[in-house]
Design a protein around this motif. Structure first.
Motif, PDB file in Angstrom:
ATOM      1  N   SER A  26      -1.749   8.527 -16.343  1.00  0.00           N
ATOM      2  CA  SER A  26      -0.740   9.281 -15.600  1.00  0.00           C
ATOM      3  C   SER A  26      -1.415   9.888 -14.377  1.00  0.00           C
ATOM      4  O   SER A  26      -2.413  10.607 -14.505  1.00  0.00           O
ATOM      5  N   VAL A  27      -0.882   9.596 -13.190  1.00  0.00           N
ATOM      6  CA  VAL A  27      -1.543   9.979 -11.941  1.00  0.00           C
ATOM      7  C   VAL A  27      -0.633  10.870 -11.094  1.00  0.00           C
ATOM      8  O   VAL A  27       0.514  10.523 -10.810  1.00  0.00           O
ATOM      9  N   THR A  28      -1.186  12.006 -10.682  1.00  0.00           N
ATOM     10  CA  THR A  28      -0.556  12.873  -9.694  1.00  0.00           C
ATOM     11  C   THR A  28      -1.409  12.836  -8.436  1.00  0.00           C
ATOM     12  O   THR A  28      -2.642  12.881  -8.522  1.00  0.00           O
ATOM     13  N   THR A  29      -0.785  12.749  -7.273  1.00  0.00           N
ATOM     14  CA  THR A  29      -1.530  12.847  -6.018  1.00  0.00           C
ATOM     15  C   THR A  29      -1.089  14.095  -5.275  1.00  0.00           C
ATOM     16  O   THR A  29       0.057  14.540  -5.388  1.00  0.00           O
ATOM     17  N   PHE A  30      -2.017  14.642  -4.507  1.00  0.00           N
ATOM     18  CA  PHE A  30      -1.731  15.818  -3.682  1.00  0.00           C
ATOM     19  C   PHE A  30      -2.182  15.520  -2.272  1.00  0.00           C
ATOM     20  O   PHE A  30      -3.383  15.322  -2.003  1.00  0.00           O
ATOM     21  N   ASN A  31      -1.250  15.436  -1.346  1.00  0.00           N
ATOM     22  CA  ASN A  31      -1.556  15.170   0.054  1.00  0.00           C
ATOM     23  C   ASN A  31      -0.380  15.594   0.915  1.00  0.00           C
ATOM     24  O   ASN A  31       0.650  16.036   0.399  1.00  0.00           O
ATOM     25  N   ARG A  32      -0.546  15.438   2.212  1.00  0.00           N
ATOM     26  CA  ARG A  32       0.501  15.872   3.136  1.00  0.00           C
ATOM     27  C   ARG A  32       1.606  14.843   3.310  1.00  0.00           C
ATOM     28  O   ARG A  32       2.634  15.121   3.911  1.00  0.00           O
ATOM     29  N   GLY A  33       1.351  13.605   2.836  1.00  0.00           N
ATOM     30  CA  GLY A  33       2.359  12.561   2.937  1.00  0.00           C
ATOM     31  C   GLY A  33       2.574  12.030   4.334  1.00  0.00           C
ATOM     32  O   GLY A  33       3.608  11.426   4.627  1.00  0.00           O
ATOM     33  N   ARG A  34       1.586  12.213   5.200  1.00  0.00           N
ATOM     34  CA  ARG A  34       1.745  11.802   6.600  1.00  0.00           C
ATOM     35  C   ARG A  34       1.204  10.403   6.871  1.00  0.00           C
ATOM     36  O   ARG A  34       1.426   9.834   7.933  1.00  0.00           O
ATOM     37  N   SER A  35       0.429   9.853   5.953  1.00  0.00           N
ATOM     38  CA  SER A  35      -0.152   8.526   6.153  1.00  0.00           C
ATOM     39  C   SER A  35      -0.341   7.867   4.801  1.00  0.00           C
ATOM     40  O   SER A  35      -0.286   8.516   3.757  1.00  0.00           O
ATOM     41  N   GLY A  36      -0.564   6.570   4.829  1.00  0.00           N
ATOM     42  CA  GLY A  36      -0.798   5.859   3.593  1.00  0.00           C
ATOM     43  C   GLY A  36       0.491   5.574   2.846  1.00  0.00           C
ATOM     44  O   GLY A  36       1.593   5.588   3.406  1.00  0.00           O
ATOM     45  N   VAL A  37       0.345   5.305   1.554  1.00  0.00           N
ATOM     46  CA  VAL A  37       1.483   4.889   0.749  1.00  0.00           C
ATOM     47  C   VAL A  37       1.530   5.702  -0.545  1.00  0.00           C
ATOM     48  O   VAL A  37       0.546   6.312  -0.952  1.00  0.00           O
ATOM     49  N   VAL A  38       2.697   5.706  -1.160  1.00  0.00           N
ATOM     50  CA  VAL A  38       2.853   6.271  -2.504  1.00  0.00           C
ATOM     51  C   VAL A  38       3.093   5.098  -3.447  1.00  0.00           C
ATOM     52  O   VAL A  38       4.095   4.396  -3.330  1.00  0.00           O
ATOM     53  N   LEU A  39       2.169   4.845  -4.346  1.00  0.00           N
ATOM     54  CA  LEU A  39       2.286   3.706  -5.239  1.00  0.00           C
ATOM     55  C   LEU A  39       3.310   3.983  -6.338  1.00  0.00           C
ATOM     56  O   LEU A  39       3.454   5.119  -6.792  1.00  0.00           O
ATOM     57  N   PRO A  40       4.023   2.953  -6.775  1.00  0.00           N
ATOM     58  CA  PRO A  40       5.007   3.127  -7.846  1.00  0.00           C
ATOM     59  C   PRO A  40       4.351   3.717  -9.101  1.00  0.00           C
ATOM     60  O   PRO A  40       3.243   3.331  -9.477  1.00  0.00           O
ATOM     61  N   GLY A  41       5.040   4.647  -9.718  1.00  0.00           N
ATOM     62  CA  GLY A  41       4.528   5.252 -10.930  1.00  0.00           C
ATOM     63  C   GLY A  41       3.704   6.502 -10.717  1.00  0.00           C
ATOM     64  O   GLY A  41       3.278   7.136 -11.685  1.00  0.00           O
ATOM     65  N   VAL A  42       3.475   6.872  -9.463  1.00  0.00           N
ATOM     66  CA  VAL A  42       2.660   8.044  -9.137  1.00  0.00           C
ATOM     67  C   VAL A  42       3.559   9.250  -8.868  1.00  0.00           C
ATOM     68  O   VAL A  42       4.585   9.132  -8.197  1.00  0.00           O
ATOM     69  N   ARG A  43       3.178  10.399  -9.399  1.00  0.00           N
ATOM     70  CA  ARG A  43       3.876  11.646  -9.070  1.00  0.00           C
ATOM     71  C   ARG A  43       3.177  12.255  -7.856  1.00  0.00           C
ATOM     72  O   ARG A  43       2.022  12.662  -7.930  1.00  0.00           O
ATOM     73  N   GLN A  44       3.851  12.302  -6.733  1.00  0.00           N
ATOM     74  CA  GLN A  44       3.277  12.852  -5.510  1.00  0.00           C
ATOM     75  C   GLN A  44       3.698  14.306  -5.342  1.00  0.00           C
ATOM     76  O   GLN A  44       4.888  14.630  -5.403  1.00  0.00           O
ATOM     77  N   VAL A  45       2.715  15.166  -5.133  1.00  0.00           N
ATOM     78  CA  VAL A  45       2.968  16.561  -4.786  1.00  0.00           C
ATOM     79  C   VAL A  45       2.580  16.717  -3.321  1.00  0.00           C
ATOM     80  O   VAL A  45       1.427  16.529  -2.952  1.00  0.00           O
ATOM     81  N   LEU A  46       3.559  17.053  -2.490  1.00  0.00           N
ATOM     82  CA  LEU A  46       3.294  17.226  -1.064  1.00  0.00           C
ATOM     83  C   LEU A  46       2.756  18.626  -0.806  1.00  0.00           C
ATOM     84  O   LEU A  46       3.263  19.619  -1.352  1.00  0.00           O
ATOM     85  N   GLY A  47       1.725  18.702   0.032  1.00  0.00           N
ATOM     86  CA  GLY A  47       1.155  19.990   0.372  1.00  0.00           C
ATOM     87  C   GLY A  47      -0.118  19.819   1.168  1.00  0.00           C
ATOM     88  O   GLY A  47      -0.643  18.720   1.322  1.00  0.00           O
ATOM     89  N   ASP A  48      -0.604  20.927   1.690  1.00  0.00           N
ATOM     90  CA  ASP A  48      -1.804  20.958   2.524  1.00  0.00           C
ATOM     91  C   ASP A  48      -2.900  21.694   1.770  1.00  0.00           C
ATOM     92  O   ASP A  48      -2.705  22.837   1.341  1.00  0.00           O
TER      93      ASP A  48
END
Length: 345
Positions: A26-48
């Motif tokens: 189970s993968v969570t990512t933390f980034n600003r969401g300004r570049s790159g991709v969000v892979l299917p199945g990943v929980r993305q948390v937007l933030g700086d």
């Protein structure tokens, strides 16, 4: 396993996410969401990561078994420290992707784990240790900043919960710095190609996918430790690397090896104008034996070159980054140096 990847949108971070997903984690990512991709199945948390409020909001979404930090390369130690403190109670351990540049002896001396490190306090700001105006030597500022980042992690999590991974040059599909892509494009153009130094000079770049796999291995392993992460000393050479670039692009060019002395006379910028070329004795003498003993494996450089070329040929492009513009020599300047070298014979 449940892990948090700080970054996770491109190059190493993306490779880490892909490896963890391949293992069914189970993968969570933390980034600003300004570049790159969000892979299917990943929980993305937007933030700086520079925002205390965003870090607190992130920590509340835990807990995780491990954090893998792939985005600290351009952050000062104090930002790493704030993030580590915010996440300390939300995760068991912290995997920090650092660099061999943290060593006080890099790039002039052979390096091994345990050698003295650069100065760099855990709470230092971005101005700490800047290179003097007009400095043409190694980027000591980068090493000091990353050494401070390491201290920030260890001071917060303790050495028994901190994994410090120190790669050298990382190449492979998605590389945004532009070293391998530049050499591939130059090989594709053909003609006489300025090959720097000597064909037998050893080099130690490592594939991004291998670093990612080892980082994920570390996340799975309780405890902590420190590893250099490079290809074996002496396995690869500048000659084998450039020949691989020619082979995958159709063998249109001819390598013309120009000695270090001639390049230095023409004030060629080491490390950037002719990527991977540097005359310092220790730059490619990094001992990574502890990583291999811990299970690290390193695919052939030829495979990295081939896969990167195929990635580019498929229409992919790296995430735009300011560092890319610094790499590569002007064609007219290349021809000028080649002509000067020929005139000496």
């Amino acid at each position: 396993m449940e892990i948090l990847v700080v970054g996770g949108g491109w190059f190493l971070g993306k490779a880490v996410v892909e490896e963890a997903l391949r293992r069914g984690w189970s993968v969570t990512t933390f980034n600003r969401g300004r570049s790159g991709v969000v892979l299917p199945g990943v929980r993305q948390v937007l933030g700086d990561r520079t925002s205390v409020e965003d870090l607190a909001r992130l920590a509340a979404k835990g807990p995780w078994d491990a954090v893998i930090d792939t985005s600290a390369g351009e952050q000062p130690p104090k930002v790493v420290l704030a993030g580590a403190r915010a996440l300390e109670s939300a995760t068991d351990r912290y995997v920090y992707v650092s660099t061999v540049s943290v060593y006080a002896g890099w790039p002039d001396h052979p390096l091994k784990v345990g050698d003295p490190l650069m100065d760099g306090p855990a709470d230092a700001g971005s101005d700490y240790g800047r290179n003097p105006e007009g400095w043409l030597g190694p980027d000591l500022h980068y090493g000091r900043q990353k050494a401070g980042g390491e201290r920030a992690v260890v001071e917060t999590f303790g050495s028994d919960r901190s994994w410090l991974l120190r790669p050298g040059v990382i190449l492979g599909p998605g590389e945004y710095v532009g070293r391998l892509p530049w050499w591939l494009r130059r090989a594709e153009q053909g003609g006489e190609i300025l090959a720097p130094g000597s064909a037998g000079k050893t080099i130690q770049p490592v594939d991004v996918r291998d670093v990612a796999r080892f980082a994920v291995d570390a996340a799975e392993r309780p405890g902590g430790g420190v590893h250099n992460v490079t290809a074996p000393i002496g396995r690869d050479t500048m000659g084998s690397f450039l020949q691989a670039c020619l082979d995958v692009t159709g063998n249109r060019g001819e390598l013309r090896w120009v000695p270090d002395g001639v390049l230095l006379e023409h004030k060629v910028r080491q490390w950037t104008e002719l990527p991977l070329w540097r005359t310092n004795e220790g730059v490619w003498l990094v001992d990574s034996e502890s990583a291999y003993a811990a299970g690290f494996t390193c695919r052939s450089l030829e495979e990295t070159v081939r896969d990167t070329w195929e990635w580019l040929q498929a229409g992919n492009a790296p995430v735009p980054h300011p560092r890319a513009s610094a790499h590569g020599i002007d064609p007219a300047r290349e021809q000028e140096i080649l002509a000067a070298a020929s005139a000496r014979h």
